[in-house]
Design a protein around this motif. Structure first.
Motif, PDB file in Angstrom:
ATOM      1  N   ASP A 235      50.380  20.377  29.297  1.00  0.00           N
ATOM      2  CA  ASP A 235      51.397  21.103  30.060  1.00  0.00           C
ATOM      3  C   ASP A 235      50.709  22.230  30.820  1.00  0.00           C
ATOM      4  OD1 ASP A 235      53.518  22.385  31.091  1.00  0.00           O
ATOM      5  OD2 ASP A 235      54.302  23.144  29.185  1.00  0.00           O
ATOM      6  N   THR A 236      50.698  22.107  32.147  1.00  0.00           N
ATOM      7  CA  THR A 236      49.961  23.073  32.963  1.00  0.00           C
ATOM      8  C   THR A 236      50.899  24.108  33.580  1.00  0.00           C
ATOM      9  OG1 THR A 236      50.175  21.634  34.884  1.00  0.00           O
ATOM     10  CG2 THR A 236      48.215  21.347  33.545  1.00  0.00           C
ATOM     11  N   SER A 237      52.166  24.058  33.201  1.00  0.00           N
ATOM     12  CA  SER A 237      53.146  24.907  33.902  1.00  0.00           C
ATOM     13  C   SER A 237      52.879  26.400  33.689  1.00  0.00           C
ATOM     14  CB  SER A 237      54.573  24.539  33.490  1.00  0.00           C
ATOM     15  OG  SER A 237      54.703  24.662  32.091  1.00  0.00           O
ATOM     16  N   ASN A 238      52.203  26.751  32.586  1.00  0.00           N
ATOM     17  CA  ASN A 238      51.956  28.177  32.330  1.00  0.00           C
ATOM     18  C   ASN A 238      50.606  28.659  32.875  1.00  0.00           C
ATOM     19  OD1 ASN A 238      54.388  28.475  31.009  1.00  0.00           O
ATOM     20  ND2 ASN A 238      53.501  27.727  29.079  1.00  0.00           N
ATOM     21  N   PHE A 239      49.842  27.722  33.458  1.00  0.00           N
ATOM     22  CA  PHE A 239      48.497  28.087  33.938  1.00  0.00           C
ATOM     23  C   PHE A 239      48.573  29.037  35.133  1.00  0.00           C
ATOM     24  CE2 PHE A 239      45.757  24.290  32.370  1.00  0.00           C
ATOM     25  CZ  PHE A 239      46.324  24.409  31.117  1.00  0.00           C
ATOM     26  N   ILE A 240      49.647  28.901  35.888  1.00  0.00           N
ATOM     27  CA  ILE A 240      49.714  29.673  37.129  1.00  0.00           C
ATOM     28  C   ILE A 240      50.621  30.879  36.947  1.00  0.00           C
ATOM     29  CG2 ILE A 240      50.403  29.563  39.567  1.00  0.00           C
ATOM     30  CD1 ILE A 240      49.653  26.474  39.228  1.00  0.00           C
TER      31      ILE A 240
ATOM     32  N   ILE B 122      46.669  31.760  51.422  1.00  0.00           N
ATOM     33  CA  ILE B 122      46.831  32.973  50.627  1.00  0.00           C
ATOM     34  C   ILE B 122      46.043  32.797  49.334  1.00  0.00           C
ATOM     35  CG2 ILE B 122      48.479  34.440  49.401  1.00  0.00           C
ATOM     36  CD1 ILE B 122      50.594  33.333  51.416  1.00  0.00           C
ATOM     37  N   ILE B 123      45.183  33.778  49.058  1.00  0.00           N
ATOM     38  CA  ILE B 123      44.419  33.762  47.814  1.00  0.00           C
ATOM     39  C   ILE B 123      45.032  34.802  46.888  1.00  0.00           C
ATOM     40  CG2 ILE B 123      42.119  34.026  46.799  1.00  0.00           C
ATOM     41  CD1 ILE B 123      40.988  33.612  49.655  1.00  0.00           C
ATOM     42  N   LEU B 124      45.381  34.349  45.690  1.00  0.00           N
ATOM     43  CA  LEU B 124      46.044  35.242  44.733  1.00  0.00           C
ATOM     44  C   LEU B 124      45.144  35.469  43.529  1.00  0.00           C
ATOM     45  CD1 LEU B 124      49.443  33.348  44.948  1.00  0.00           C
ATOM     46  CD2 LEU B 124      48.987  35.610  45.926  1.00  0.00           C
ATOM     47  N   ILE B 125      44.927  36.739  43.184  1.00  0.00           N
ATOM     48  CA  ILE B 125      44.028  37.063  42.075  1.00  0.00           C
ATOM     49  C   ILE B 125      44.621  38.224  41.274  1.00  0.00           C
ATOM     50  CG2 ILE B 125      41.651  37.695  41.442  1.00  0.00           C
ATOM     51  CD1 ILE B 125      40.778  36.817  44.240  1.00  0.00           C
ATOM     52  N   ASN B 126      44.347  38.187  39.954  1.00  0.00           N
ATOM     53  CA  ASN B 126      44.707  39.341  39.120  1.00  0.00           C
ATOM     54  C   ASN B 126      43.469  40.128  38.707  1.00  0.00           C
ATOM     55  OD1 ASN B 126      47.540  39.624  38.883  1.00  0.00           O
ATOM     56  ND2 ASN B 126      47.596  37.696  37.750  1.00  0.00           N
TER      57      ASN B 126
ATOM     58  N   ASP C 175      38.940  39.768  37.624  1.00  0.00           N
ATOM     59  CA  ASP C 175      37.751  38.971  37.943  1.00  0.00           C
ATOM     60  C   ASP C 175      37.489  37.872  36.917  1.00  0.00           C
ATOM     61  OD1 ASP C 175      36.874  40.443  35.847  1.00  0.00           O
ATOM     62  OD2 ASP C 175      35.090  41.259  36.845  1.00  0.00           O
ATOM     63  N   ASP C 176      38.229  37.890  35.793  1.00  0.00           N
ATOM     64  CA  ASP C 176      38.042  36.808  34.818  1.00  0.00           C
ATOM     65  C   ASP C 176      39.315  35.972  34.663  1.00  0.00           C
ATOM     66  OD1 ASP C 176      39.553  38.721  33.643  1.00  0.00           O
ATOM     67  OD2 ASP C 176      38.386  38.838  31.778  1.00  0.00           O
ATOM     68  N   LYS C 177      40.183  36.102  35.644  1.00  0.00           N
ATOM     69  CA  LYS C 177      41.423  35.303  35.621  1.00  0.00           C
ATOM     70  C   LYS C 177      41.425  34.334  36.809  1.00  0.00           C
ATOM     71  CE  LYS C 177      43.714  37.292  32.116  1.00  0.00           C
ATOM     72  NZ  LYS C 177      42.582  38.120  31.668  1.00  0.00           N
ATOM     73  N   PRO C 178      42.189  33.234  36.684  1.00  0.00           N
ATOM     74  CA  PRO C 178      42.150  32.188  37.722  1.00  0.00           C
ATOM     75  C   PRO C 178      42.418  32.694  39.136  1.00  0.00           C
ATOM     76  CG  PRO C 178      43.538  31.502  35.891  1.00  0.00           C
ATOM     77  CD  PRO C 178      43.089  32.889  35.588  1.00  0.00           C
ATOM     78  N   ILE C 179      41.778  32.040  40.090  1.00  0.00           N
ATOM     79  CA  ILE C 179      42.047  32.271  41.506  1.00  0.00           C
ATOM     80  C   ILE C 179      43.056  31.211  41.942  1.00  0.00           C
ATOM     81  CG2 ILE C 179      41.019  32.306  43.820  1.00  0.00           C
ATOM     82  CD1 ILE C 179      38.275  32.716  42.322  1.00  0.00           C
ATOM     83  N   ILE C 180      44.122  31.637  42.570  1.00  0.00           N
ATOM     84  CA  ILE C 180      45.141  30.686  43.029  1.00  0.00           C
ATOM     85  C   ILE C 180      45.083  30.602  44.554  1.00  0.00           C
ATOM     86  CG2 ILE C 180      47.611  30.140  43.040  1.00  0.00           C
ATOM     87  CD1 ILE C 180      46.356  30.229  40.227  1.00  0.00           C
TER      88      ILE C 180
ATOM     89  N   VAL D  97      49.713  23.897  45.285  1.00  0.00           N
ATOM     90  CA  VAL D  97      49.126  25.053  44.594  1.00  0.00           C
ATOM     91  C   VAL D  97      47.788  24.616  44.011  1.00  0.00           C
ATOM     92  CG1 VAL D  97      49.396  26.742  42.743  1.00  0.00           C
ATOM     93  CG2 VAL D  97      51.409  25.891  43.945  1.00  0.00           C
ATOM     94  N   GLU D  98      46.766  25.428  44.214  1.00  0.00           N
ATOM     95  CA  GLU D  98      45.458  25.092  43.667  1.00  0.00           C
ATOM     96  C   GLU D  98      44.935  26.250  42.827  1.00  0.00           C
ATOM     97  OE1 GLU D  98      43.444  22.222  46.731  1.00  0.00           O
ATOM     98  OE2 GLU D  98      43.853  24.118  47.709  1.00  0.00           O
ATOM     99  N   LEU D  99      44.222  25.906  41.778  1.00  0.00           N
ATOM    100  CA  LEU D  99      43.704  26.930  40.869  1.00  0.00           C
ATOM    101  C   LEU D  99      42.212  26.687  40.658  1.00  0.00           C
ATOM    102  CD1 LEU D  99      45.231  27.913  37.421  1.00  0.00           C
ATOM    103  CD2 LEU D  99      42.871  27.105  37.590  1.00  0.00           C
ATOM    104  N   ILE D 100      41.454  27.764  40.660  1.00  0.00           N
ATOM    105  CA  ILE D 100      40.022  27.667  40.366  1.00  0.00           C
ATOM    106  C   ILE D 100      39.664  28.750  39.356  1.00  0.00           C
ATOM    107  CG2 ILE D 100      37.707  28.002  41.338  1.00  0.00           C
ATOM    108  CD1 ILE D 100      38.914  26.818  43.950  1.00  0.00           C
ATOM    109  N   SER D 101      39.005  28.351  38.269  1.00  0.00           N
ATOM    110  CA  SER D 101      38.575  29.344  37.286  1.00  0.00           C
ATOM    111  C   SER D 101      37.405  30.134  37.841  1.00  0.00           C
ATOM    112  CB  SER D 101      38.134  28.651  35.995  1.00  0.00           C
ATOM    113  OG  SER D 101      39.210  27.958  35.440  1.00  0.00           O
ATOM    114  N   PRO D 102      37.379  31.438  37.614  1.00  0.00           N
ATOM    115  CA  PRO D 102      36.216  32.221  38.045  1.00  0.00           C
ATOM    116  C   PRO D 102      35.055  31.965  37.083  1.00  0.00           C
ATOM    117  CG  PRO D 102      37.722  33.609  36.845  1.00  0.00           C
ATOM    118  CD  PRO D 102      38.363  32.242  36.880  1.00  0.00           C
ATOM    119  N   ILE D 103      33.878  32.330  37.495  1.00  0.00           N
ATOM    120  CA  ILE D 103      32.706  32.226  36.619  1.00  0.00           C
ATOM    121  C   ILE D 103      32.188  33.631  36.418  1.00  0.00           C
ATOM    122  CG2 ILE D 103      30.364  31.326  36.414  1.00  0.00           C
ATOM    123  CD1 ILE D 103      31.298  28.973  38.213  1.00  0.00           C
ATOM    124  N   LYS D 104      32.099  34.062  35.167  1.00  0.00           N
ATOM    125  CA  LYS D 104      31.611  35.411  34.914  1.00  0.00           C
ATOM    126  C   LYS D 104      30.095  35.430  35.096  1.00  0.00           C
ATOM    127  CE  LYS D 104      33.249  38.990  33.405  1.00  0.00           C
ATOM    128  NZ  LYS D 104      33.540  40.177  34.251  1.00  0.00           N
TER     129      LYS D 104
END
Lengths: 371, 371
Positions: free
Chosen positions: A245-250, A341-345, A347-352, A362-369
């Motif tokens: 269930d990916t509904s909470n990922f974004i 539109i790039i949405l961020i919270n 630096d270690d949270k997903p980029i939307i 809607v696309e999501l990319i995990s950041p890399i620390k």
């Protein structure tokens, strides 16, 4: 078996049929294409036992059927042979349990497989049918399938999750580092709700055989699905299990909301990725500072790169965030829009990534620390 | 070092320079391109120690040279970087012993090699110079180089034998199974006679950098040759030794003289080779019987093929002869003629291919005895 047919018609049918074949196959006969000639026309069937494609060439599209019959031809050189035949009209004839493919000046006699060795491929219609327009299917698959996992570690993620709920059609793919979700509102609600996982290979081949703007009948079964369109029956097994269930990922809220021209952003990352390619996961760093975004790439071996991109950003606080340039480019490639539109919270949270003027994707990319 | 230049000019020069590079190189610095900026312009040099290419971009073709200097840049990503630069004008600047490549909005800073590590590449003119038109050189190389050997067993055969004797210019290549010989009469006799063997890689790169219809100065040395044309100095070591005398390979008289349309013959062999590909040396059989020629191909795995080609033949006695379809197709590909003459004596003697209307080219293919 004996028939004569236009080169383009048989070539087109074969081109689509062979898409079911797999190079990984260990059962020799599954390298073959079943040719079944009846009064109704010619039926071609290929299967890798998971994906099966059956095509009917109607008798009206065949120059002449002189006699019926069934045979399994080798697929290996068949496309090349048909393409290179010297005439626009080609004849096929059973010849000592092999097949003769010929014109006025040349002939091929190809070895055939034993009919009895071919597994039973059961393709039949279901009572449970949904009809979708091919454009919707194509668009949904094209914009999400890139995010399917290539790794077998989590088998379900190698497939595409396709869901229908009322008038909402949704495709989701994720490899757990990135996610793509496409949601389309259908013009008409569908009674039966659907939640299936189609294997990656089948997803890619389905989209490659679909023409523009045609009706696709989707016949649903417990463990398989059959798509019927044009003269094609495209049947695939399903991946068994419950898609995560990916509904909470974004997230719903974001600290940073960045408006940028897609091409400028794409090109900057593309350039940065030239020297970050290979070894180091293609990591690039994005630095947001007011209405300026800077893309940094670096590699100990090669050197470093820096590029400025103009943006509009609601948050004036500086933020640095790193990610895989390959994943970002993959995500940007499927968007048909001028601005994103790039949405961020954090630096270690997903980029939307959202497309301006298109809220279906809607696309999501995990950041890399990085340190 | 600091200069600004048009993207297309620097890209074009780099494209030609990198042809000297080799992936087999074990000395890291030879992966670099020497950039030498002087008042005269910019000199680019690359070398794999056998083949060296030096290009001068004249100062009139450079927007601005602000300061001189010499540096060795990495070749690995350089073409991609220049191609993808966002502006038509690019600046280069030495930056802490590295190089900065930049435009208004972006910059690459690339690591450089140590200048002191670069081997001494001596490129100077000879007193012994011959001038040829590039069209002659290109045509001679293009029609013969395919027959050079790919195997190192007989090193001399991996090169191209280039000879000048009076007004006769000749290029010969053979891998001992096939041979191609091109002989052109020059408009003017050349005093010095020439007989050199140019390494295969150099032959191929030379032809790829030669423009149409320009003068090429050939500077001859004992162990190397320097071609000068346009703004390019193309220097290659020579293969040391005596090229085999091939003058007796081609018989003077023939029992069979076959006249055939090049395209018909090519297509028939091309089709036959589809199923003979791989394992069995691509052997096809040619059967000559009066004014009928039949090409046969067969493979135990796949099947067999048969195709008729119309010919004119002086000899009505039946003859079967087998050969490698790959070798025959290679030979036919380089002929710019509508009709060819095939000359044969016996089924175990060489097949000679001549072009009708063009007596400058002779090709030989050894038959393969089959049982």
């Amino acid at each position: 078996m004996k028939f004569t047919i236009d080169k383009t018609i048989i070539l087109n049918a074969l081109n689509n049929t062979v898409k079911a074949l797999s190079q990984k196959i260990t059962i020799p006969v599954l390298n073959g294409i079943v040719l079944n000639v009846t009064k109704k026309g010619i039926e071609l069937l290929a299967s890798d036992s998971e994906l099966s494609i059956k095509i009917l060439i109607d008798k009206k599209d065949i120059i002449n059927i002189e006699s019926e019959g069934k045979i399994i031809i080798q697929s290996r050189y068949i496309l090349d042979i048909i393409k290179k035949m010297p005439s626009d009209v080609i004849s096929f004839e059973e010849y000592n349990n092999n097949i003769k493919i010929y014109s006025d000046i040349n002939e091929f006699i190809l070895n055939c497989y034993e009919l009895s060795e071919y597994p039973n491929i059961n393709i039949e219609k279901s009572k449970n049918v949904i009809t979708l327009n091919s454009n919707i299917l194509k668009e949904c698959i094209n914009q999400t399938s890139y995010a399917m996992s290539q790794q077998e570690v989590r088998p379900l993620l190698t497939g595409l999750n396709m869901k229908i709920n009322g008038d909402i059609f949704e495709c989701i793919a994720t490899d757990s580092y990135r996610l793509a979700k496409k949601t389309i509102k259908l013009t008409q609600a569908i009674e039966e709700s659907v939640n299936i996982i189609i294997p990656g290979k089948s997803v890619n081949e389905l989209v490659s055989t679909l023409k523009e703007d045609i009706d696709v009948d989707i016949h649903l079964f417990n463990n398989k699905v059959l798509f019927i369109y044009d003269n094609i029956m495209f049947q695939t097994t399903l991946l068994n299990g419950t898609y995560p269930d990916t509904s909470n990922f974004i997230p719903k809220e974001f600290k940073y909301m960045i408006n940028v021209t897609l091409n400028d952003f794409y090109d900057a990352i593309d350039r940065a990725s030239i020297i970050t390619v290979s070894k180091d996961k293609n990591i690039v760093k994005m630095s947001i500072n007011g209405n300026k975004l800077v893309i940094y790439g670096s590699s100990i071996e090669n050197g470093k790169t820096k590029e400025e991109v103009k943006i509009e950003c609601n948050n004036k606080e500086k933020l640095d965030i790193s990610f895989s340039s390959k994943y970002m480019l993959d995500a940007l490639k499927v968007l048909n829009t001028e601005n994103i539109i790039i949405l961020i919270n954090e630096d270690d949270k997903p980029i939307i990534i959202n497309a301006v003027d298109d809220d279906t994707i809607v696309e999501l990319i995990s950041p890399i620390k990085t340190f």
